[in-house]
Scaffold this active site. Structure first.
Site: not given
Ligand code: GLY
Ligand code: MN
Ligand code: MN
Length: 508
Positions: A51, A245, A262, A273, A398, A402, A409, A435, A439, A457, A459
């Site tokens: 609940d 992720h 991140d 982000d 990747h 974005h 996103h 970003e 890796y 990374r 970003e």
């Molecule tokens: N934190 C999600 C991305 O960098 O797209």
């Molecule tokens: Mn991002």
């Molecule tokens: Mn990110």
């Protein structure tokens, strides 16, 4: 350099006014087809377990048009021949429920606080919209956002089968272009998130747990008035950084490893982000620094080319080519891979060689069998071509950018359907991330051992301006020397605090 904790330095928070939302609604209605009704529903509440529910996050479209944050809300825009009306459907006031779960604005609040021309309780939805749907030439409703409300809408719409449009096509194009006020909010979100990253750098040390850095980050978000993390925080020490992720955040941070963070907040419905990667102990090793400088050069060059007319695919290409150049320079990729085209040719050549070796070894083992001998070990040609050549994708799998806005996103098309890739030319008011990353899995035996287990990374969030760009997340350092200086200062501060506490307990 500031010596105090970064959580006490929040600048004055900007807010969006009621007029701002009213103007935005007027703009939306202007874009609706003549004689139409557009109906926008918020998302459902979600059960976490038994609940208890997840904290409610209204649909970004409802927030965008009304700033109304309660569940079970529907907005309707009636564009008639002469005038237009903004109607809200909301939960009714309920004294007992409000004692348990907080105030409900009710129909009066919808009109007085949120600018509705008319407001009804949500149970009146079908009754009120039926004649509106009947009278309209076009109905705009996006199915799939709230199953319960979809079926209620359908009971009304199915009787008329009026032409059905998608209001998101209009709304999401509007959301793609941020006004100066929205950029103020996003800049503020970026500042809070940047402070949180700086604080994490200052706290980091071997032996700390990943979740402890997460706790610090999220406490800075909330302390500064942010509503939520904009997405689940990622804190990955060592090889965990190579899980894109990674959200477990349960491992201990090790001396000599990097940690990739991140994480960023949402403020007044707008996301930020940020990713930074830094050494757990405050000092990059030479190998870590080599890879880091490649990613940093790629990220800086990609940001620097931002201006109206440039496309996200150009930014991705610049970032990718600089990653290639860096990896070739370090001997991780062969010289053939300096361009995507060169890499493609080299891989095709390898595939051909492999095919030839396979055919050759099949022929030779048939010959051996034919000669009555046991087939021996693989031929030299086969084993020479066995090792698949590396490609950039092995280290960078990747995209570079974005859109970002009310969703991390964010909505908005990247190009027309017939175009492949992110071909839409940038215009002022668009905001996106840059970003790039590299890796190198700990298990990747095709690269020198000193580079294995490194995941990096970097970003930032970038707003397109009339002449170029603004980095909304620039408050968090990314140069190696800056990071090391911030971390050394943080370490000193922590040691000082620890010494004070040690002294106190000694005096008891
Ligand atoms: N934190 C999600 C991305 O960098 O797209
Ligand atoms: Mn991002
Ligand atoms: Mn990110």
């Amino acid at each position: 350099m500031k010596k105090t904790s970064y959580r006490f330095t929040a600048p004055k928070a900007p807010r969006l006014s009621k007029d701002f939302f009213a103007n935005r609604r007027a703009e939306f209605v202007k874009k609706l087809p003549a004689n139409s009704v557009a109906i926008i529903v918020t998302g459902p509440e979600r059960t976490r377990s038994n609940d208890t529910e997840y904290a409610y996050r209204p649909s970004s479209d409802v927030l965008y048009l009304s700033n109304f944050g309660e569940p079970e809300c529907v907005l309707a825009f009636v564009k008639g021949k002469e005038d237009s009306r903004f109607i809200m459907f909301v939960r009714p006031k309920d004294k007992m429920r409000e004692i348990w779960t907080g105030i409900r604005h009710g129909v009066d609040g919808a009109q007085n606080e949120f600018g509705a021309d008319e407001a009804y309780t949500i149970d009146e939805f079908e009754k009120v919209i039926a004649p509106l749907v009947d009278e309209a030439d076009t109905v705009l409703y996006r199915l799939g956002r709230n199953e319960h409300l979809d079926s209620r809408f359908n009971t009304v719409w199915s009787k008329t089968q009026k032409p059905l449009g998608n209001p998101e096509e209009i709304l999401h194009e509007m959301r793609l272009f941020k006004t100066a006020h929205e950029i103020d909010i996003m800049r503020y979100a970026g500042k809070i998130s940047a402070q949180a990253h700086v604080e994490a750098m200052r706290l980091s040390r071997p032996g700390l747990m990943e979740y402890q850095l997460q706790a610090s980050l999220e406490s800075v978000f909330r302390f500064n008035g942010a509503d939520y993390p904009a997405y689940t925080s990622i804190v990955g020490g060592g090889n965990n950084a190579n899980i894109l992720h990674y959200i477990e955040n349960r491992a201990e941070l090790q001396d000599g490893d990097l940690v990739l963070i991140d994480a960023a907040c949402e403020y007044q419905g707008y996301a930020s982000d940020i990713t930074r990667t830094f050494p757990v102990n405050g000092k990059f090793t030479p190998a870590q620094r080599e890879i880091y400088e490649v990613v940093l050069a790629s990220q800086k060059a990609a940001i620097a080319m931002t201006k109206p007319g440039v496309r996200l695919m150009d930014i991705h290409e610049t970032a990718s080519n600089l990653l290639r150049k860096g990896l070739v320079g370090l001997g991780i990729l062969p010289k053939t891979h300096l361009t995507a085209e060169g890499e493609k040719k080299a891989i095709e050549a390898w595939q051909k060689k492999k095919e030839a070796a396979k055919t050759g070894s099949a022929a030779s083992s048939a010959a051996k069998k034919g000669a009555g001998k046991k087939a021996g070990s693989k031929s030299a040609a086969a084993s020479a071509s066995e090792q698949e050549p590396l490609r950039l994708f092995d280290f960078y799998m990747h995209g570079t950018s974005h859109w970002i806005g009310m969703d991390v996103h964010d909505v908005g098309t990247y190009g027309t359907r017939s175009q492949k890739g992110k071909k839409r030319p940038l215009k002022p008011g668009m905001v996106f991330t840059v970003e790039p990353g590299l890796y190198i899995a700990a298990s990747e035996t095709r690269v020198p051992a000193k580079y294995r287990g490194i995941g990096i990374r970097i970003e930032d969030d970038v707003a397109v301006t009339a002449k170029g760009f603004e980095v909304l997340t620039a408050d968090v350092p990314k140069e190696v020397d800056e990071i090391e200086a911030v971390m050394a200062d943080g370490r000193k501060h922590c040691e000082h605090v620890e010494a004070v506490f040690a002294g106190r307990s000694g005096n008891r």
